[in-house]
Design a protein around this motif. Structure first.
Motif, short mmCIF file in Angstrom:
data_model
loop_
_atom_site.label_atom_id
_atom_site.label_comp_id
_atom_site.label_asym_id
_atom_site.label_seq_id
_atom_site.Cartn_x
_atom_site.Cartn_y
_atom_site.Cartn_z
N ALA A 84 40.47 -5.61 -13.81
CA ALA A 84 40.78 -6.88 -13.64
C ALA A 84 41.49 -6.95 -12.23
CB ALA A 84 41.46 -7.27 -14.65
N LYS A 88 39.99 -8.91 -8.84
CA LYS A 88 41.00 -10.04 -8.21
C LYS A 88 41.27 -9.66 -6.87
CE LYS A 88 42.65 -11.50 -12.77
NZ LYS A 88 43.60 -11.97 -13.67
N ASP A 97 38.92 -13.68 -18.37
CA ASP A 97 40.07 -12.74 -17.95
C ASP A 97 40.23 -11.89 -19.05
OD1 ASP A 97 41.96 -11.77 -16.54
OD2 ASP A 97 42.77 -13.78 -15.78
N ILE A 115 37.09 -7.57 -20.43
CA ILE A 115 36.89 -8.49 -19.19
C ILE A 115 35.55 -8.73 -19.23
CG2 ILE A 115 39.00 -8.09 -18.10
CD1 ILE A 115 37.44 -6.52 -15.76
#
Length: 137
Positions: A84, A88, A97, A115
């Motif tokens: 994750a 990002k 998320d 995720i």
């Protein structure tokens, strides 16, 4: 290399863009490719995946974004939080998320951290990290 019993092949609109996403951002490994066919065979841990630029050979109907509607590909991994964070950092929006889910099975409840992210063509990828297996809530 030993091939898995089921290896999805995804039709992609741009093989270079898809390879960059899968290899450079997600951390898949390039097992082999046929450059002239715009085809690549990828792996991620025990998971295997093929991608090929759309060429009309496999299309059963017109392909429209997002591709792969109605299916998601679960990929087991050890560090969902790290994945994750990497997504990002590359300014890639997560479809969902980090979440913890509980799934009932014959052996009890399986707890996983997951995720969801879409690849450049809209295929939905679910990265899943086992937290506990066969426990009760």
């Amino acid at each position: 290399m030993k091939y898995k019993a089921l290896v999805p092949e995804l039709s992609v609109t741009n093989i270079s863009e898809s390879k960059k996403f899968y290899l450079d951002i997600l951390g898949f490994h390039l097992e082999y490719e046929r450059v002239e066919d715009k085809f690549a065979f990828l792996s991620f841990g025990e998971a295997q995946l093929m991608i090929e630029e759309i060429n009309g050979s496999w299309n059963t109907a017109e392909l429209m974004y997002p591709l792969g509607r109605g299916v998601n590909f679960q990929i087991d991994m050890d560090d969902v939080e790290g994945m994750a964070a990497a997504l990002k950092r590359h300014e890639i929006s997560l479809f969902r998320d980090v979440m913890v889910n509980h799934y009932e099975s014959d052996d009890g409840v399986v707890m996983v951290k997951e995720i969801l992210v879409q690849d450049p063509d809209g295929y939905l990828l679910r990265f899943s990290q086992l937290i506990t297996a066969g426990s009760s809530i």
